[in-house]
Design a protein around this motif. Structure first.
Motif, PDB file in Angstrom:
ATOM      1  N   MET A 158     -25.710 -16.375 -57.790  1.00  0.00           N
ATOM      2  CA  MET A 158     -27.197 -16.904 -57.694  1.00  0.00           C
ATOM      3  C   MET A 158     -27.679 -17.215 -56.364  1.00  0.00           C
ATOM      4  N   THR A 159     -26.740 -17.837 -55.438  1.00  0.00           N
ATOM      5  CA  THR A 159     -27.484 -17.711 -54.095  1.00  0.00           C
ATOM      6  C   THR A 159     -27.799 -16.462 -53.468  1.00  0.00           C
ATOM      7  N   GLY A 160     -27.089 -15.537 -53.655  1.00  0.00           N
ATOM      8  CA  GLY A 160     -27.467 -14.207 -53.191  1.00  0.00           C
ATOM      9  C   GLY A 160     -28.333 -13.420 -53.551  1.00  0.00           C
ATOM     10  N   PHE A 161     -28.444 -13.666 -54.900  1.00  0.00           N
ATOM     11  CA  PHE A 161     -29.840 -13.427 -55.718  1.00  0.00           C
ATOM     12  C   PHE A 161     -31.344 -14.028 -55.322  1.00  0.00           C
ATOM     13  N   ALA A 162     -31.008 -15.191 -55.260  1.00  0.00           N
ATOM     14  CA  ALA A 162     -32.469 -15.730 -54.790  1.00  0.00           C
ATOM     15  C   ALA A 162     -32.832 -15.456 -53.396  1.00  0.00           C
ATOM     16  N   PHE A 163     -31.635 -15.152 -52.425  1.00  0.00           N
ATOM     17  CA  PHE A 163     -32.003 -14.912 -51.141  1.00  0.00           C
ATOM     18  C   PHE A 163     -32.461 -13.751 -51.028  1.00  0.00           C
ATOM     19  N   GLU A 164     -32.090 -12.650 -51.830  1.00  0.00           N
ATOM     20  CA  GLU A 164     -32.739 -11.181 -51.835  1.00  0.00           C
ATOM     21  C   GLU A 164     -33.830 -11.136 -52.256  1.00  0.00           C
ATOM     22  N   VAL A 165     -34.116 -11.665 -53.675  1.00  0.00           N
ATOM     23  CA  VAL A 165     -35.409 -11.631 -54.062  1.00  0.00           C
ATOM     24  C   VAL A 165     -36.571 -12.264 -53.239  1.00  0.00           C
ATOM     25  N   GLY A 166     -36.223 -13.298 -52.372  1.00  0.00           N
ATOM     26  CA  GLY A 166     -36.869 -13.833 -51.527  1.00  0.00           C
ATOM     27  C   GLY A 166     -37.393 -12.926 -50.099  1.00  0.00           C
ATOM     28  N   ARG A 167     -36.280 -12.134 -49.633  1.00  0.00           N
ATOM     29  CA  ARG A 167     -36.434 -11.378 -48.646  1.00  0.00           C
ATOM     30  C   ARG A 167     -37.075 -10.365 -49.184  1.00  0.00           C
ATOM     31  N   ARG A 168     -37.148  -9.743 -50.359  1.00  0.00           N
ATOM     32  CA  ARG A 168     -38.175  -8.585 -50.857  1.00  0.00           C
ATOM     33  C   ARG A 168     -39.355  -9.045 -50.903  1.00  0.00           C
ATOM     34  N   LEU A 169     -39.605 -10.271 -51.379  1.00  0.00           N
ATOM     35  CA  LEU A 169     -40.902 -10.491 -51.364  1.00  0.00           C
ATOM     36  C   LEU A 169     -41.687 -10.707 -50.113  1.00  0.00           C
ATOM     37  N   ALA A 170     -40.942 -11.363 -49.469  1.00  0.00           N
ATOM     38  CA  ALA A 170     -41.475 -11.640 -48.101  1.00  0.00           C
ATOM     39  C   ALA A 170     -41.775 -10.463 -47.216  1.00  0.00           C
ATOM     40  N   ALA A 171     -41.073  -9.390 -47.388  1.00  0.00           N
ATOM     41  CA  ALA A 171     -41.038  -7.838 -46.853  1.00  0.00           C
ATOM     42  C   ALA A 171     -42.177  -7.363 -47.567  1.00  0.00           C
ATOM     43  N   ALA A 172     -42.628  -7.491 -48.854  1.00  0.00           N
ATOM     44  CA  ALA A 172     -43.500  -6.975 -49.451  1.00  0.00           C
ATOM     45  C   ALA A 172     -44.852  -7.749 -48.704  1.00  0.00           C
ATOM     46  N   GLU A 173     -45.010  -8.944 -48.691  1.00  0.00           N
ATOM     47  CA  GLU A 173     -46.028  -9.351 -48.073  1.00  0.00           C
ATOM     48  C   GLU A 173     -46.390  -9.090 -46.772  1.00  0.00           C
ATOM     49  N   ALA A 174     -45.483  -8.828 -45.822  1.00  0.00           N
ATOM     50  CA  ALA A 174     -45.672  -8.439 -44.702  1.00  0.00           C
ATOM     51  C   ALA A 174     -46.192  -7.128 -44.648  1.00  0.00           C
ATOM     52  N   GLY A 175     -45.502  -6.174 -45.476  1.00  0.00           N
ATOM     53  CA  GLY A 175     -46.101  -4.886 -45.387  1.00  0.00           C
ATOM     54  C   GLY A 175     -47.717  -4.735 -46.229  1.00  0.00           C
ATOM     55  N   ALA A 176     -47.850  -5.686 -47.093  1.00  0.00           N
ATOM     56  CA  ALA A 176     -49.439  -5.520 -47.622  1.00  0.00           C
ATOM     57  C   ALA A 176     -50.282  -6.211 -46.303  1.00  0.00           C
ATOM     58  N   VAL A 177     -49.769  -7.029 -45.545  1.00  0.00           N
ATOM     59  CA  VAL A 177     -50.812  -7.332 -44.449  1.00  0.00           C
ATOM     60  C   VAL A 177     -50.816  -6.242 -43.490  1.00  0.00           C
ATOM     61  N   SER A 178     -49.765  -5.364 -42.883  1.00  0.00           N
ATOM     62  CA  SER A 178     -49.741  -4.514 -42.160  1.00  0.00           C
ATOM     63  C   SER A 178     -50.700  -3.288 -42.757  1.00  0.00           C
ATOM     64  N   ALA A 179     -50.746  -2.964 -44.090  1.00  0.00           N
ATOM     65  CA  ALA A 179     -51.530  -1.880 -44.784  1.00  0.00           C
ATOM     66  C   ALA A 179     -53.031  -2.321 -44.987  1.00  0.00           C
ATOM     67  N   SER A 180     -53.271  -3.637 -44.886  1.00  0.00           N
ATOM     68  CA  SER A 180     -54.459  -4.087 -44.989  1.00  0.00           C
ATOM     69  C   SER A 180     -55.636  -3.647 -43.877  1.00  0.00           C
ATOM     70  N   GLU A 181     -56.823  -3.613 -44.596  1.00  0.00           N
ATOM     71  CA  GLU A 181     -57.946  -3.014 -43.702  1.00  0.00           C
ATOM     72  C   GLU A 181     -58.196  -3.807 -42.556  1.00  0.00           C
ATOM     73  N   ASP A 182     -57.842  -5.133 -42.741  1.00  0.00           N
ATOM     74  CA  ASP A 182     -57.924  -6.405 -41.558  1.00  0.00           C
ATOM     75  C   ASP A 182     -56.690  -6.870 -41.351  1.00  0.00           C
ATOM     76  N   ALA A 183     -55.866  -6.194 -40.899  1.00  0.00           N
ATOM     77  CA  ALA A 183     -54.474  -6.856 -40.695  1.00  0.00           C
ATOM     78  C   ALA A 183     -54.419  -8.130 -39.995  1.00  0.00           C
ATOM     79  N   VAL A 184     -55.088  -8.299 -39.058  1.00  0.00           N
ATOM     80  CA  VAL A 184     -54.997  -9.573 -38.193  1.00  0.00           C
ATOM     81  C   VAL A 184     -55.661 -10.739 -38.755  1.00  0.00           C
ATOM     82  N   GLY A 185     -56.826 -10.173 -39.356  1.00  0.00           N
ATOM     83  CA  GLY A 185     -57.442 -11.266 -40.498  1.00  0.00           C
ATOM     84  C   GLY A 185     -56.741 -11.633 -41.598  1.00  0.00           C
ATOM     85  N   ALA A 186     -56.028 -10.827 -42.257  1.00  0.00           N
ATOM     86  CA  ALA A 186     -55.254 -11.221 -43.526  1.00  0.00           C
ATOM     87  C   ALA A 186     -53.887 -12.053 -43.039  1.00  0.00           C
ATOM     88  N   GLY A 187     -53.337 -11.811 -41.861  1.00  0.00           N
ATOM     89  CA  GLY A 187     -52.184 -12.491 -41.168  1.00  0.00           C
ATOM     90  C   GLY A 187     -52.680 -13.797 -40.668  1.00  0.00           C
TER      91      GLY A 187
END
Length: 247
Positions: A158-187
């Motif tokens: 469960m520790t590994g599960f929680a870590f990986e889910v959190g890592r994936r979500l954080a990566a998705a958040e960062a990717g969404a910021v980068s793909a945003s029309e206003d990446a600086v503003g979104a960040g």
């Protein structure tokens, strides 16, 4: 209906439509669990969750203010492995710009308070409700090697599960910021959201202390991360005080 009301109504419909799409992706992924199609569907769901958060963040300075309200959601835990459930919720909260605080109610039930901007808290709560059951079911299926305690192995999983889910979500958040029309503003807005969550936590729970790091075995970590990476769906008390998680 004036222009402001119309814009708020349209924004609310857009947000609900996005969340409905996420729910449908999760449900479809669950129906084909364990297949490559399920993995693709889950990645789409995570990406849409992230995009939903960023799009709402960029709209914060606009007319719909309800999504930017800071709130505290009480998440009551039940069943076995409650510290591990806490760990999952904390991982989800940290990935989505919120804070998590744990305590016990007068009736003895453990509770997690998720503190943050509404649009992020809503995502944490939705994912926690789905992922907790998936994590516990996956842990129950684990069969440790001879000589290793089943409980220890499951907690490691469960520790590994929680870590990986959190890592994936954080990566998705960062990717969404980068793909945003206003990446600086979104960040900048998302950093502000994190800071607002921190400030709200300190105000609501002034006696919060940082929890000690839990020690778990390593036998199930990699399997937990593997399942967390392809999760098939459709994240000590101190003198009675509350404890901050994952800060």
């Amino acid at each position: 209906m004036n222009t402001t009301d119309s814009a708020q109504s349209a924004s609310a419909r857009s947000s609900e439509k996005a969340l409905d799409r996420v729910r449908k992706l999760f449900a479809k992924a669950e129906s084909v669990a364990g297949t490559p199609e399920a993995e693709v569907l889950l990645e789409r769901a995570y990406a849409l969750l992230a995009k939903y958060g960023v799009d709402e963040a960029l709209a914060r300075s606009g007319l719909d203010q309800s999504a930017s309200e800071v709130l505290v959601h009480e998440y009551v835990l039940s069943g076995k492995y409650q510290p591990d459930q806490v760990g999952l919720i904390a991982s989800l909260a940290n990935a989505m710009h919120c804070k998590a605080v744990t305590s016990r109610r007068a009736d003895g039930k453990r509770i997690v308070y998720v503190v943050g901007v509404r649009r992020h808290v809503d995502r944490v709560v939705m994912l926690a409700g789905a992922l907790t059951g998936i994590m516990l079911a996956g842990a129950a299926r684990q069969r440790p090697a001879p000589g290793i305690s089943a409980v220890t192995h499951r907690k490691s999983f469960m520790t590994g599960f929680a870590f990986e889910v959190g890592r994936r979500l954080a990566a998705a958040e960062a990717g969404a910021v980068s793909a945003s029309e206003d990446a600086v503003g979104a960040g900048l807005v998302l950093r502000s959201d994190s800071q607002r969550a921190e400030s709200a936590m300190r105000r609501r729970f002034p006696h919060t202390v940082k929890g000690s790091r839990r020690r778990v075995g390593t036998s199930g970590l990699e399997e937990g991360r593997r399942v967390g990476g392809t999760v098939d769906l459709g994240q000590s008390r101190f003198a009675g005080g509350r404890r901050q998680i994952g800060a």
